[in-house]
Design an enzyme around this catalytic site. Structure first.
Site, PDB file in Angstrom:
ATOM      1  N   HIS A  50     -11.712  10.091   6.078  1.00 20.77           N
ATOM      2  CA  HIS A  50     -11.570   9.305   6.296  1.00 20.77           C
ATOM      3  C   HIS A  50     -10.650   8.782   7.670  1.00 20.77           C
ATOM      4  CE1 HIS A  50     -10.677   5.191   5.548  1.00 20.77           C
ATOM      5  NE2 HIS A  50      -9.398   5.190   6.189  1.00 20.77           N
TER       6      HIS A  50
ATOM      7  N   ARG B 143      -1.589   9.395   8.862  1.00 22.49           N
ATOM      8  CA  ARG B 143      -1.295   7.593   9.466  1.00 22.49           C
ATOM      9  C   ARG B 143      -0.998   6.863   8.426  1.00 22.49           C
ATOM     10  NH1 ARG B 143      -4.634   3.251   8.793  1.00 22.49           N
ATOM     11  NH2 ARG B 143      -6.997   4.783   8.163  1.00 22.49           N
TER      12      ARG B 143
ATOM     13  N   ARG C  29      -1.217   8.341   1.010  1.00 16.13           N
ATOM     14  CA  ARG C  29      -2.627   9.317   0.936  1.00 16.13           C
ATOM     15  C   ARG C  29      -2.683  10.794   0.787  1.00 16.13           C
ATOM     16  NH1 ARG C  29      -5.848   5.023   4.851  1.00 16.13           N
ATOM     17  NH2 ARG C  29      -5.545   3.348   4.140  1.00 16.13           N
TER      18      ARG C  29
ATOM     19  N   HIS D 284      -8.542  10.625   2.996  1.00 21.51           N
ATOM     20  CA  HIS D 284      -8.336   9.154   1.819  1.00 21.51           C
ATOM     21  C   HIS D 284      -8.435   9.541  -0.055  1.00 21.51           C
ATOM     22  CE1 HIS D 284      -7.818   4.939  -0.122  1.00 21.51           C
ATOM     23  NE2 HIS D 284      -8.074   4.757   1.238  1.00 21.51           N
TER      24      HIS D 284
ATOM     25  N   GLU E  26       1.054  -0.989  -0.334  1.00 22.25           N
ATOM     26  CA  GLU E  26       0.110   0.093  -0.061  1.00 22.25           C
ATOM     27  C   GLU E  26       0.942   1.832   0.264  1.00 22.25           C
ATOM     28  OE1 GLU E  26      -3.742  -1.831   1.813  1.00 22.25           O
ATOM     29  OE2 GLU E  26      -2.545   0.164   3.041  1.00 22.25           O
TER      30      GLU E  26
END
Length: 501
Positions: free
Chosen positions: A346, A381, A285, A238, A118
């Site tokens: 998000h 994050r 992100r 997000h 990711e």
């Protein structure tokens, strides 16, 4: 007012609260644990977590050091290194506990973990259960909770406020006031330890991936009780939510889809994210969201696109059956169609400030999961670190409470005064809520000044105070109070930053 008692009160039924309850019930079967949730127990942010959990496992190229570096880098360098190390080093042990609790993660043909990649991760390290990892964990943990006689799960209980008192100059939490939706009764519950695990605050914004219960309740209640709140300005958007105009919540297209090889395209079918970061779609992100936001401002378009057409469809469906099916039901064939996407609110990276044992600045009050600010995430994050953080700090708080609760006594308070509660809705409050959501969204995706946002929110606060002064308290007005208090904290912490996402 009726008063109940418990040794430990857990507010919220996401992965952090459930994992805490199960571990504590195993260690201390003599303690009475009550879990309260304002809706059904399976309705939480956890169940919507698609990607998985980041753990250094059987990838020989990976290491704890790389995971630590990726986490700190994703957080803009302000994460607390010792906290990051604690979380990353504990990850394999917490994973083993999940597996012992019968949580299932996907494996490849060789019987090894089918690790995903990711954004922001330098190696493949994401364990997942197809594209419903959060749901898998929550369902298995709910089954575990049912095995313990000393754990009582109370659904549809709306916690209105925490009970706090000052003893010998030290503020401490001794319970909560709550409303039982079924019996339509307001009661108090006294506990030796209160654990907040209420999730985030996505519903402060017009568009979010969070369910309608994510209204910042734990943050707002803790703030009103006197707890310190930290870094609320760091709201993660997000980058890849399915664009469906005014839908709320938005359907999330997992970070893992880009890790699988999907491209992000603009209206000219150009992969533009490389203009902002040499990692392209696999940047963190915040970077990808900012790239998309800038592209939308430049083009005037309502969305960009996620392109999966070049990917092996059968393998894609194997990994992402929920996403594939949802898109199909919306008339999107991933073999030939682009997926319209936009960034939406998000994850809340800040929250109730806690130490390494999840202790807040109020004695006997703990916070775990997204509602807390542990120092792990910094400004942003790293993908799939949220479930890991929840598990580690649930473990930390459980260990600490089990070792120290015997010296704590129930509060001597017995009389509590709280206004009558009604479940009636108000059109006036609905209007105020929509106004607030619109204003807060412009703070992150517009060019409006912080002072202007603050001025508008204060005007809404005045209208709310006028309304509540003339009406009895309703569950809707209480929830709006939590949204409003959380919004005020976000703006307060924003520190004159203008973020275009």
């Amino acid at each position: 007012m009726n008063t109940k008692f418990a040794d430990i009160l857990v507010i919220g039924s996401g992965v952090s609260g459930l994992f805490f309850a199960v571990k504590t019930a195993i260690t201390r079967p003599d303690l009475q644990i009550v879990i309260m949730t304002k809706a059904e127990a399976d309705n939480s942010n956890t169940r919507y977590a698609q990607g998985g959990i980041a753990v250094v496992t059987n990838n020989l190229k990976d290491s704890f050091e790389k995971h630590i570096e990726d986490t700190i880098k994703a957080g803009g360098g302000i994460g607390e290194e010792e906290v990051v190390k604690m979380v990353v080093y504990q990850a394999p042990e917490r994973l083993k506990e999940l597996i012992d609790f019968e949580v299932s993660f996907d494996k490849n043909h060789d019987g090894k973990w089918d690790l995903g990649l990711e954004g922001g991760h330098s190696e493949y390290r994401i364990l997942h259960h197809k594209d419903i990892s959060g749901l898998e964990i929550q369902q298995k943990m709910l089954l575990q909770v049912q095995k313990f006689r000393n754990v009582k799960l109370m659904e549809n209980q709306y916690v209105l406020d925490l009970i706090s008192e000052e003893i010998n100059g030290v503020k401490q939490c001794s319970g909560a006031v709550f409303y039982d939706k079924k019996n339509k009764q307001t009661s108090a519950i006294l506990a030796k330890a209160v654990v907040i695990s209420t999730g985030g605050c996505g519903q402060v914004f017009k568009h979010t991936t969070n369910p309608d219960i994510a209204t910042g309740d734990g943050i707002a209640m803790s703030y009103r009780a006197g707890a310190e709140i930290k870094d609320m300005q760091y709201i993660q958007f997000h980058p890849t939510a399915l664009y469906e105009k005014d839908r709320n919540p938005y359907f999330l297209i997992s970070e893992a889809v880009r890790g699988f090889g999907a491209y992000i395209l603009n209206s000219q079918n150009k992969r533009f994210v490389f203009e902002y970061d040499n990692r392209g779609e696999l940047a963190t992100r915040d970077i990808v969201s900012k790239a998309i936001g800038s592209e939308l401002l430049r083009s005037g378009k309502s969305n960009v696109y996620l392109d999966c057409r070049h990917l092996d469809y059968d393998e894609f469906y194997k990994h992402f059956p929920t996403i594939t099916t949802y898109c199909k039901n919306e008339g999107i064939d991933l073999r030939k169609d682009l997926i319209p996407i936009i960034p939406v609110a998000h994850y809340q990276c800040g929250g109730i400030r806690v130490d390494v044992n999840s202790q807040t600045t109020i004695r006997n009050l703990f916070a775990i999961g997204e509602c807390s600010c542990t120092g792990l995430h910094g400004k942003n994050r790293l993908a799939s670190n949220s479930l890991l953080e929840a598990l580690v700090f649930a473990h930390q708080s459980s260990t600490y409470i089990c070792e120290n609760i015997d010296v704590v006594s129930h509060s001597s308070q017995r009389v509590f005064d709280y206004k009558e509660i009604s479940e009636n809705d108000s059109e006036g409050l609905k209007v105020l809520k929509e106004q607030l959501k619109e204003i807060m969204t412009t703070l992150y995706i517009g060019t409006v000044e912080r002072d202007e946002v603050e001025e508008k929110i204060m005007a809404i606060r005045q209208e709310y105070d006028l309304y509540i002064g003339n009406e009895i308290i309703t569950l809707e007005s209480k929830e709006f109070q939590n949204i409003l208090d959380t919004a005020v904290l976000i703006v307060k912490h924003f520190k004159k930053q203008i973020v275009e996402v």
